[in-house]
Enzyme design. Structure first.
Site, PDB file in Angstrom:
ATOM      1  N   TYR A  14      42.485  45.743  46.674  1.00 24.23           N
ATOM      2  CA  TYR A  14      42.505  46.658  47.822  1.00 24.23           C
ATOM      3  C   TYR A  14      43.811  46.544  48.615  1.00 24.23           C
ATOM      4  O   TYR A  14      43.801  46.584  49.843  1.00 24.23           O
ATOM      5  CB  TYR A  14      41.318  46.385  48.743  1.00 24.23           C
ATOM      6  CG  TYR A  14      39.977  46.370  48.061  1.00 24.23           C
ATOM      7  CD1 TYR A  14      39.530  47.469  47.343  1.00 24.23           C
ATOM      8  CD2 TYR A  14      39.154  45.252  48.138  1.00 24.23           C
ATOM      9  CE1 TYR A  14      38.301  47.461  46.710  1.00 24.23           C
ATOM     10  CE2 TYR A  14      37.918  45.243  47.508  1.00 24.23           C
ATOM     11  CZ  TYR A  14      37.499  46.349  46.796  1.00 24.23           C
ATOM     12  OH  TYR A  14      36.269  46.323  46.168  1.00 24.23           O
ATOM     13  N   TYR A 142      27.959  52.141  49.204  1.00 24.31           N
ATOM     14  CA  TYR A 142      28.963  51.521  48.338  1.00 24.31           C
ATOM     15  C   TYR A 142      28.210  50.615  47.363  1.00 24.31           C
ATOM     16  O   TYR A 142      27.371  49.801  47.772  1.00 24.31           O
ATOM     17  CB  TYR A 142      29.964  50.688  49.143  1.00 24.31           C
ATOM     18  CG  TYR A 142      30.870  49.855  48.263  1.00 24.31           C
ATOM     19  CD1 TYR A 142      32.021  50.399  47.709  1.00 24.31           C
ATOM     20  CD2 TYR A 142      30.545  48.542  47.954  1.00 24.31           C
ATOM     21  CE1 TYR A 142      32.827  49.648  46.871  1.00 24.31           C
ATOM     22  CE2 TYR A 142      31.350  47.787  47.120  1.00 24.31           C
ATOM     23  CZ  TYR A 142      32.489  48.337  46.573  1.00 24.31           C
ATOM     24  OH  TYR A 142      33.279  47.601  45.743  1.00 24.31           O
ATOM     25  N   ASP A 236      19.886  47.974  45.802  1.00 28.10           N
ATOM     26  CA  ASP A 236      21.125  47.199  45.678  1.00 28.10           C
ATOM     27  C   ASP A 236      21.121  46.157  46.792  1.00 28.10           C
ATOM     28  O   ASP A 236      21.488  46.432  47.926  1.00 28.10           O
ATOM     29  CB  ASP A 236      22.323  48.138  45.796  1.00 28.10           C
ATOM     30  CG  ASP A 236      23.658  47.417  45.708  1.00 28.10           C
ATOM     31  OD1 ASP A 236      23.665  46.174  45.775  1.00 28.10           O
ATOM     32  OD2 ASP A 236      24.699  48.099  45.608  1.00 28.10           O
TER      33      ASP A 236
END
Length: 421
Positions: A14, A142, A236
């Site tokens: 990133y 995400y 998740d």
């Protein structure tokens, strides 16, 4: 072509390598501290991307890994098995709600999501149902950096929007916080029912999407609608699992049993990479067949790595023997007390706390380089992103270090909040 660069040979995550300052060199960790090569010691406010729930270098985990290293650091999992993996699978099945009994081990959270998506898609194929090629996901979410996982991340505001042309097309809805949003989700599920393989959600907190929190009722609504439309629900829990929200798993606070759960990050107590995708019996049954082609065709080379499984088992020992959930709730109370006054700072849009997660959202994104530098100058390691500065410390953090983190964030936010004096 040769680039003259001071960055060396490492390509960092990133990071715009041309613009980023040199990274800090870490040489040692202990407890909730990171020691740098220049002698400075930082209080870690994010537990190495939310993994080190027991703090660094816990002797019980280190001992288990050292013992396993001496006996068998790795062996392929195709056609072989070993006690650390067998024990871990049995323990995870016992800890997770309902009949989440079938554990597939891999090596990262993104891969755990990939496996979940493949499980859901192949479940329909194995049942003889065609055309189930899409997943319904939620804006603000995400789920990882691999291609399938990227496809179910927020397609507009997420960090992977540049890859839109490369990714499978999915269905996106808003989280059902209102009657109108619930009706829209219901309608989308009905409209796309014959093409959907599953629904995926981050229960209680959308982590890397901005630490966006939602109450258990929202997840319960999603679970109920998925069930009504006959679709498996993937939870998740890569970020939310293992005490981060105040319960061992976020789904416990909702009172649901997802069809598939993804786990990673804190699974090994922040020691090494490991992930698990855990399925209910009904999902597993679709793969239980006389047909070899009906097997789940996935197998990471380092699947069920014995060292990582030993670390995970040791981490679960600590959850059993030490008061991690009580510690998480105490952190929640202190974060709420310390961060709530920032709501009154001009330029702060919101303050959110859930379990051992605290987030301050700016009304307008600040200069992140300046924000990071000022936090660092106060002796804390915090990695803000977008318009969010957040804390996710180790569950074992002591009161003094937690206060130091909160005071640093409060001071720097007050200094830098756009519109503040």
């Amino acid at each position: 072509m040769t680039l003259e660069t001071p960055a060396g040979h490492l390509w960092r995550p990133y990071t715009q390598m041309r613009l980023a300052p040199p990274p800090l060199e870490a040489v040692a960790t202990h407890g909730t501290r990171i020691r740098l090569a220049d002698g400075r010691e930082l209080v870690d406010g994010i537990a190495s991307w939310w993994t080190a729930v027991h703090g660094y270098n816990h002797p019980h985990i280190a001992g288990a890994v050292a013992d396993q290293l001496a006996r068998m650091p790795h062996v392929m999992f195709g056609g072989l098995t070993h006690a650390p993996a067998e024990t871990l699978a049995r323990r995870l099945a016992a800890l997770l709600p309902g009949d989440l009994d079938h554990v597939f081990l891999s090596d990262s959270g993104s891969v755990a999501v990939e496996v979940a998506l493949k499980m859901a898609a192949q479940m329909w194929i194995n049942r003889g149902v065609g055309g189930r090629t899409k997943v319904l996901a939620f804006r603000g979410g995400y789920h990882g950096d691999t291609m399938g996982a990227m496809s179910v991340c927020d397609p507009e505001e997420g960090m992977h929007r540049r890859f839109g042309a490369y990714l499978p097309s999915q269905i996106f809805c808003d989280l059902p916080r209102s009657a109108a949003e619930t009706a829209a989700l219901d309608a989308a599920l009905a409209s796309h029912r014959d093409t959907l393989a599953a629904v995926i959600v981050e229960p209680l907190v959308q982590g890397a999407g901005g630490m966006r929190m939602h109450p258990p009722e929202v997840v319960a609504t999603i679970a109920g609608l998925a069930r009504r439309h006959g679709l498996p629900l993937i939870a998740d829990e890569i970020f939310t699992g293992f005490g981060r929200t105040g319960s061992l798993f976020a789904c416990e606070q909702v009172g649901i049993v997802p069809d598939i759960v993804c786990l990673s990050k804190a699974l090994t107590g922040g020691t090494m990479a490991l992930a698990a995708t855990v399925a209910r019996t009904e999902v597993f049954a679709a793969f239980w067949s006389e047909d070899p082609a009906a097997a789940l065709m996935h197998g990471p080379t380092f699947m069920a790595n014995p060292l990582a499984c030993a670390a995970a088992n040791a981490s679960l020992d600590l959850f059993e023997a030490e008061p991690r959930l009580i510690q998480a709730r105490a952190i929640a109370a202190r974060l709420a007390e310390g961060l709530e006054p920032l709501r009154r700072v001009r330029g702060v849009a919101d303050v959110r706390v859930l379990g051992a997660i605290g987030a301050v959202q700016f009304a307008r994104a600040p200069d992140l380089a300046v924000l990071k530098a000022r936090l660092l100058a106060r002796g804390v390691w915090v990695r803000p992103f977008g318009d969010i500065v957040y804390l996710t410390p180790a569950l074992t953090i002591d009161a003094a270090d937690l206060d130091r983190l909160i005071e640093a964030v409060a001071a720097v936010v007050t200094e830098l909040a756009p519109g503040s004096a």
